[in-house]
Design an enzyme around this catalytic site. Structure first.
Site, PDB file in Angstrom:
ATOM      1  N   SER A  36       0.821  -1.213   0.000  1.00  0.00           N
ATOM      2  CA  SER A  36       0.000   0.000   0.000  1.00  0.00           C
ATOM      3  C   SER A  36       0.854   1.261   0.000  1.00  0.00           C
ATOM      4  O   SER A  36       2.008   1.268   0.430  1.00  0.00           O
ATOM      5  CB  SER A  36      -0.911   0.021   1.223  1.00  0.00           C
ATOM      6  OG  SER A  36      -1.812  -1.049   1.177  1.00  0.00           O
TER       7      SER A  36
HETATM    8  N1  SAH Z   1      -1.409  -4.463   4.031  1.00  0.00           N
HETATM    9  C1  SAH Z   1      -0.710  -4.866   2.822  1.00  0.00           C
HETATM   10  C2  SAH Z   1      -1.568  -4.610   1.623  1.00  0.00           C
HETATM   11  C3  SAH Z   1      -1.443  -5.705   0.625  1.00  0.00           C
HETATM   12  S1  SAH Z   1      -2.596  -5.608  -0.724  1.00  0.00           S
HETATM   13  C4  SAH Z   1       0.631  -4.186   2.704  1.00  0.00           C
HETATM   14  O1  SAH Z   1       0.877  -3.207   3.436  1.00  0.00           O
HETATM   15  O2  SAH Z   1       1.460  -4.625   1.919  1.00  0.00           O
HETATM   16  C5  SAH Z   1      -3.988  -6.522  -0.090  1.00  0.00           C
HETATM   17  C6  SAH Z   1      -3.737  -7.941   0.327  1.00  0.00           C
HETATM   18  O3  SAH Z   1      -4.990  -8.496   0.691  1.00  0.00           O
HETATM   19  C7  SAH Z   1      -3.163  -8.854  -0.742  1.00  0.00           C
HETATM   20  O4  SAH Z   1      -1.990  -9.449  -0.246  1.00  0.00           O
HETATM   21  C8  SAH Z   1      -4.261  -9.895  -0.970  1.00  0.00           C
HETATM   22  O5  SAH Z   1      -3.788 -11.199  -1.266  1.00  0.00           O
HETATM   23  C9  SAH Z   1      -4.981  -9.872   0.368  1.00  0.00           C
HETATM   24  N2  SAH Z   1      -6.367 -10.352   0.360  1.00  0.00           N
HETATM   25  C10 SAH Z   1      -7.321 -10.195  -0.588  1.00  0.00           C
HETATM   26  N3  SAH Z   1      -8.475 -10.796  -0.225  1.00  0.00           N
HETATM   27  C11 SAH Z   1      -8.252 -11.357   1.001  1.00  0.00           C
HETATM   28  C12 SAH Z   1      -9.044 -12.146   1.896  1.00  0.00           C
HETATM   29  N4  SAH Z   1     -10.300 -12.507   1.619  1.00  0.00           N
HETATM   30  N5  SAH Z   1      -8.467 -12.542   3.056  1.00  0.00           N
HETATM   31  C13 SAH Z   1      -7.188 -12.226   3.374  1.00  0.00           C
HETATM   32  N6  SAH Z   1      -6.388 -11.494   2.556  1.00  0.00           N
HETATM   33  C14 SAH Z   1      -6.902 -11.070   1.381  1.00  0.00           C
END
Ligand code: SAH
Length: 185
Positions: A36
């Protein structure tokens, strides 16, 4: 949010992208996901409105960057990732950095983590088509669920549990997240 300045973002970036770590943008990580944008992490981490020692559930561990910021805020962190490759990679990184969330879970965030509920805050870091009811149920009274809602673009939304059966809803403008997907992968 001062905790953002406490976390060296380059540690969470993919090889070759470290040079961009201090640019305020999202970048690709494994499995077609993104780390993010620091502004968004700060914005969401403030909206959950929690204090040191509170219990927070993060949906979407991804690179682990936001997890590290929530740790820097001295919260008790539970984090869930649905993508196996990312889950493993980031779990290894947490060990290497000696960053110890309370629980790092491979699972579907739509289900939350009922065995560890209630949470003072829940932060969803992927765009959800609509509000997962199970997450609302896992909020402590007075707690907040911060979740971007929408398909191509999302409205940052905050639900506050006023009592067992009453929730307040506030909105905070448009953002762009990778989608929140069902089930594990
Ligand atoms: N907080 C992270 C953001 C990653 S992007 C950071 O700072 O890097 C969002 C993430 O949510 C991705 O890794 C994706 O695989 C995950 N995601 C999507 N749907 C999800 C679900 N149902 N349960 C858990 N994780 C999920």
């Amino acid at each position: 949010l001062t905790a953002v300045g406490d976390v060296p973002r380059h540690l969470f970036m993919d090889r070759g992208l470290e040079a961009y770590a201090y640019v305020d943008k999202a970048y690709p990580i494994a499995a077609e996901q993104t780390i993010s944008q620091p502004y968004t992490v700060a914005f969401q981490s403030e909206l959950i409105d929690v204090k040191a020692g509170d219990k927070v559930l993060e949906i979407g561990t991804g690179s682990g960057y936001q997890t590290a910021i929530l740790k820097a805020m001295q919260l008790e962190i539970y984090t869930i990732e649905r993508q196996r490759e990312l889950f493993k990679k980031t779990q290894r990184l947490f060990t290497k950095l000696r960053l110890k969330p309370k629980k790092v879970v491979f699972g579907d965030g739509y289900l939350g983590l009922p065995e560890s509920a209630p949470f003072n805050g829940i932060v969803v870091t992927a765009g959800a088509p609509d509000v997962p009811k199970l997450l609302l149920q896992q909020l402590a009274v007075g707690g907040h669920l911060v979740i971007p809602i929408g398909k191509d673009e999302q409205i940052m939304t905050r639900f506050t549990r006023k009592s067992e059966n009453e929730f307040d809803k506030e909105t905070f403008g448009m953002f762009r997240f990778v989608p929140m997907l069902k089930d594990k992968n």
